[in-house]
Design a protein around this motif. Sequence first.
Motif, PDB file in Angstrom:
ATOM      1  N   LEU A   1      33.384  42.532  44.590  1.00 55.91           N
ATOM      2  CA  LEU A   1      34.159  42.845  43.394  1.00 55.91           C
ATOM      3  C   LEU A   1      33.674  44.169  42.816  1.00 55.91           C
ATOM      4  O   LEU A   1      34.365  44.818  42.034  1.00 55.91           O
TER       5      LEU A   1
ATOM      6  N   SER B   1      39.657  44.160  49.227  1.00 55.59           N
ATOM      7  CA  SER B   1      40.467  43.000  48.851  1.00 55.59           C
ATOM      8  C   SER B   1      40.770  42.152  50.078  1.00 55.59           C
ATOM      9  O   SER B   1      40.870  40.931  49.996  1.00 55.59           O
TER      10      SER B   1
ATOM     11  N   ARG C   1      37.668  40.082  50.581  1.00 54.73           N
ATOM     12  CA  ARG C   1      37.635  38.995  49.592  1.00 54.73           C
ATOM     13  C   ARG C   1      38.587  37.889  50.008  1.00 54.73           C
ATOM     14  O   ARG C   1      38.276  36.704  49.902  1.00 54.73           O
ATOM     15  N   SER C   2      39.748  38.302  50.472  1.00 58.22           N
ATOM     16  CA  SER C   2      40.757  37.320  50.819  1.00 58.22           C
ATOM     17  C   SER C   2      40.319  36.444  51.992  1.00 58.22           C
ATOM     18  O   SER C   2      40.545  35.242  51.993  1.00 58.22           O
TER      19      SER C   2
ATOM     20  N   PHE D   1      35.258  32.376  45.114  1.00 52.07           N
ATOM     21  CA  PHE D   1      34.412  32.321  43.929  1.00 52.07           C
ATOM     22  C   PHE D   1      34.627  31.012  43.185  1.00 52.07           C
ATOM     23  O   PHE D   1      35.745  30.485  43.144  1.00 52.07           O
TER      24      PHE D   1
ATOM     25  N   ILE E   1      44.625  30.210  36.845  1.00 47.14           N
ATOM     26  CA  ILE E   1      45.736  30.912  36.192  1.00 47.14           C
ATOM     27  C   ILE E   1      46.468  29.900  35.319  1.00 47.14           C
ATOM     28  O   ILE E   1      46.966  28.888  35.813  1.00 47.14           O
TER      29      ILE E   1
ATOM     30  N   TYR F   1      48.253  35.029  49.218  1.00 47.41           N
ATOM     31  CA  TYR F   1      47.759  36.392  49.410  1.00 47.41           C
ATOM     32  C   TYR F   1      47.316  36.609  50.841  1.00 47.41           C
ATOM     33  O   TYR F   1      47.295  37.720  51.334  1.00 47.41           O
TER      34      TYR F   1
ATOM     35  N   LYS G   1      43.278  36.985  40.169  1.00 47.56           N
ATOM     36  CA  LYS G   1      44.062  37.120  41.399  1.00 47.56           C
ATOM     37  C   LYS G   1      43.353  38.032  42.387  1.00 47.56           C
ATOM     38  O   LYS G   1      43.325  37.770  43.588  1.00 47.56           O
ATOM     39  N   LYS G   2      42.779  39.127  41.860  1.00 48.00           N
ATOM     40  CA  LYS G   2      42.075  40.029  42.772  1.00 48.00           C
ATOM     41  C   LYS G   2      40.851  39.345  43.368  1.00 48.00           C
ATOM     42  O   LYS G   2      40.527  39.552  44.541  1.00 48.00           O
ATOM     43  N   SER G   3      40.190  38.512  42.564  1.00 43.33           N
ATOM     44  CA  SER G   3      38.981  37.873  43.083  1.00 43.33           C
ATOM     45  C   SER G   3      39.320  36.855  44.174  1.00 43.33           C
ATOM     46  O   SER G   3      38.496  36.555  45.013  1.00 43.33           O
TER      47      SER G   3
ATOM     48  N   GLY H   1      41.660  37.393  46.386  1.00 42.99           N
ATOM     49  CA  GLY H   1      42.206  38.063  47.557  1.00 42.99           C
ATOM     50  C   GLY H   1      43.480  38.854  47.383  1.00 42.99           C
ATOM     51  O   GLY H   1      44.015  39.374  48.347  1.00 42.99           O
ATOM     52  N   ALA H   2      44.002  38.971  46.141  1.00 40.30           N
ATOM     53  CA  ALA H   2      45.203  39.772  45.947  1.00 40.30           C
ATOM     54  C   ALA H   2      44.865  41.245  46.120  1.00 40.30           C
ATOM     55  O   ALA H   2      43.879  41.719  45.571  1.00 40.30           O
ATOM     56  N   GLY H   3      45.673  41.946  46.892  1.00 38.85           N
ATOM     57  CA  GLY H   3      45.490  43.385  47.038  1.00 38.85           C
ATOM     58  C   GLY H   3      46.250  44.117  45.946  1.00 38.85           C
ATOM     59  O   GLY H   3      47.035  43.511  45.212  1.00 38.85           O
ATOM     60  N   ASN H   4      46.026  45.432  45.854  1.00 40.09           N
ATOM     61  CA  ASN H   4      46.749  46.217  44.855  1.00 40.09           C
ATOM     62  C   ASN H   4      48.257  46.066  45.027  1.00 40.09           C
ATOM     63  O   ASN H   4      48.997  45.955  44.056  1.00 40.09           O
TER      64      ASN H   4
ATOM     65  N   ASP I   1      49.944  43.551  46.193  1.00 43.79           N
ATOM     66  CA  ASP I   1      50.417  42.244  45.707  1.00 43.79           C
ATOM     67  C   ASP I   1      50.661  42.278  44.202  1.00 43.79           C
ATOM     68  O   ASP I   1      51.696  41.823  43.716  1.00 43.79           O
ATOM     69  N   ILE I   2      49.678  42.811  43.484  1.00 41.62           N
ATOM     70  CA  ILE I   2      49.788  42.862  42.021  1.00 41.62           C
ATOM     71  C   ILE I   2      50.936  43.786  41.619  1.00 41.62           C
ATOM     72  O   ILE I   2      51.755  43.460  40.754  1.00 41.62           O
TER      73      ILE I   2
ATOM     74  N   GLU J   1      54.253  42.159  42.149  1.00 40.84           N
ATOM     75  CA  GLU J   1      54.479  41.095  41.171  1.00 40.84           C
ATOM     76  C   GLU J   1      55.012  41.655  39.851  1.00 40.84           C
ATOM     77  O   GLU J   1      55.982  41.150  39.296  1.00 40.84           O
TER      78      GLU J   1
ATOM     79  N   ARG K   1      40.211  47.474  37.941  1.00 35.82           N
ATOM     80  CA  ARG K   1      39.093  47.115  38.803  1.00 35.82           C
ATOM     81  C   ARG K   1      38.744  45.661  38.546  1.00 35.82           C
ATOM     82  O   ARG K   1      38.685  45.222  37.394  1.00 35.82           O
ATOM     83  N   PRO K   2      38.552  44.897  39.619  1.00 35.64           N
ATOM     84  CA  PRO K   2      38.425  43.447  39.459  1.00 35.64           C
ATOM     85  C   PRO K   2      37.337  43.018  38.471  1.00 35.64           C
ATOM     86  O   PRO K   2      37.594  42.127  37.665  1.00 35.64           O
TER      87      PRO K   2
END
Lengths: 221, 394
Positions: A55, A79, A82-83, A88, A96, A111, B307-309, B311-314, B316-317, B320, B388-389
């Motif tokens: 992160l 990312s 992470r995916s 975590f 969410i 994702y 979402k980023k934590s 696994g969402a990439g830039n 994806d966000i 959305e 930034r995450p």
Amino acid sequence: MIVTENLTKIYSTDGGIKVKALDGVSLEIRDGEFIAIVGASGSGKTTLMNIMGCLDIPTEGKYTLDGADISLLGSGELSRIRSRKISFVFQGFNLIPSLTAAENVELPLIYRKTEASSRKRIVTEALEAVGLEKRANHLPSELSGGQQQRVAIARAFAADAPLILADEPCGNLDSRSGTDVMEMLHGLNRIGKTVVLITHDEKAALTADRQIRISDGKVVV
Amino acid sequence: MTGSKAISAFRSIKRGKSRSLLTLCSVAVGVFAVVVISGIGSVGTREINSTMLTMGINSAMVEAAGTGSGINLTDDDVTAFGELKGVNKAMPLMGAMSKAKILGKFLNCYAWGVDQDAKDIISIEAVHGRLIDDKDVENHAPVCVIDEVLAEESYGRSNIVGKKINILLGGSYREFLVVGIAKSGITGLQSVMSGIIPDFVYLPYSTMQDIVGKTSFDKIALLLEKDAADEGLAKTLTAEVNSLKDSSDGLVINNFQSQKGQLTDILSIITTVLSLIAGISLVVSGITVMTAMLVSVGERTREIGIKKSIGAGNADIMIEFLLESVLLTAFGSLIGIAAGLGACLGGCLVLGVEFVLPLESVIAAFGFSVLMGALFGVYPALKAARLRPIEALR
Ligand SMILES: Nc1ncnc2c1ncn2[C@@H]1O[C@H](COP(=O)(O)OP(=O)(O)OP(=O)(O)O)[C@@H](O)[C@H]1O
Ligand SMILES: [Mg+2]
């Protein structure tokens, strides 16, 4: 396999003050280990976990995860790592709020572009593993703290990443729920996941294979 | 994949209820305005076309090119013009902007001085009573035929034959006996656009000459053997009437077709300009969308971090948030289109005119507002994607 060499993290605040949160941390964590990181508040545990979780990047030093030097990667590659490799579990659950338990569990799969047909099955399995299959369609606000943390663990379970980073997962829970959560983390460890647990709770830390003690940004012992 | 993103974008819209609602409204109002204006435009154009088609296809009018040309059109000219090759009939015409006072109501109208040939040449038709005849002209009779619309606007019914009304001519109101009611040319449209297309009253031209103190005519109407839109015929006739009057180009020939063209041109210019102005409101609603999205990004920083934590990439966000703003504008413009078309349809029903779907404008308004949503959504979406995450998670 996690290897850090001389990790240093310096935060610069808006006021121009620099805080050295990590100061030359070198450690190694092998696949399948259950590690507890302990240390006083402000000692740099979360900072270390953020770097291990891709992160954040270190100011200095080297972090290699399964042989890849993380400091050389861009945000897109981070990312992706992470995916695929990291899940975590946070102290504050970090679900969410607008999504149901099942949808929260499903999100990392989306994702990761897992097929919709297998997503359903994986989500059900994950919720069953934490005993929340009856709560699949509840929103986080309709669940107790312990249940929310179990959803977060189910999310990690579904994501099926080899490395699980848990930052004070029991910090907001009563001792009964805390024990449940610890039990589930051990369950994940038993099926082969590497678990890194940050905790204040000495008793919980003792259930780990190994403890890493941090003080003022340095590894002691 | 995109499906589930759309669902989550839709959720987010639902969650920020009142803000989303306001944004939807701003888009809807803009689109509504565009749709209503272009709706009026297309209904109006169709009305003009359909009435003008029935109204004297073979008719044309000789008139002075400008005021003060010094050319007087007389009885002799009527006879001479009527004998020209290609002309079947000629009729004197007087014309003046006027007002009618009927049952205490003042109504704008245009007064025509005509004779018994009006039926053929400018194709008017009596729905009640009769038209102006040769005896009226001979007797300089104070009689008139009025448009049905005028009767309805004053008496609330179309048959008011036998009533006396006052018409403003030569500076004062004079009393006329209504002997007939003419079928209104442009019906509903006239009542909406009476400023542009007035209602008509018809008088014996001789009576009108007396009142305005003229012995000559304002125009001479011609009934041609064939379509007045024929360029060649109009050219030769123009040359011939000018040579008859010893003038080089003092007289011009207008036909109803060209007047139709002028009317529809005016209408299309007006509606285009108004639509563009309404289009600006779409840009404004684009900015509203951007503001709403920026606030939404601010509120959902933590959610973006989570979402980023996981696994969402830039990308994806980004997708959305872009989807959310596009959905918002698309939904808003659909509401606007529905309301706009509803208003047009309602208006047409009330006025009794046929509804015409302004399909092109509807598509354009929809496309444009969605484009605005996408364009103005890019910046907030980029801002969200670039968070930034760890900062987003704190
Ligand atoms: N974003 C930041 N900007 C500036 N300083 C920071 C930032 N994040 C952490 N710090 C500082 O870095 C040091 C280490 O913080 P960190 O959050 O890693 O501690 P911790 O061991 O997780 O503490 P706790 O047990 O209370 O969670 C602290 O002194 C903290 O104030
Ligand atoms: Mg911490």
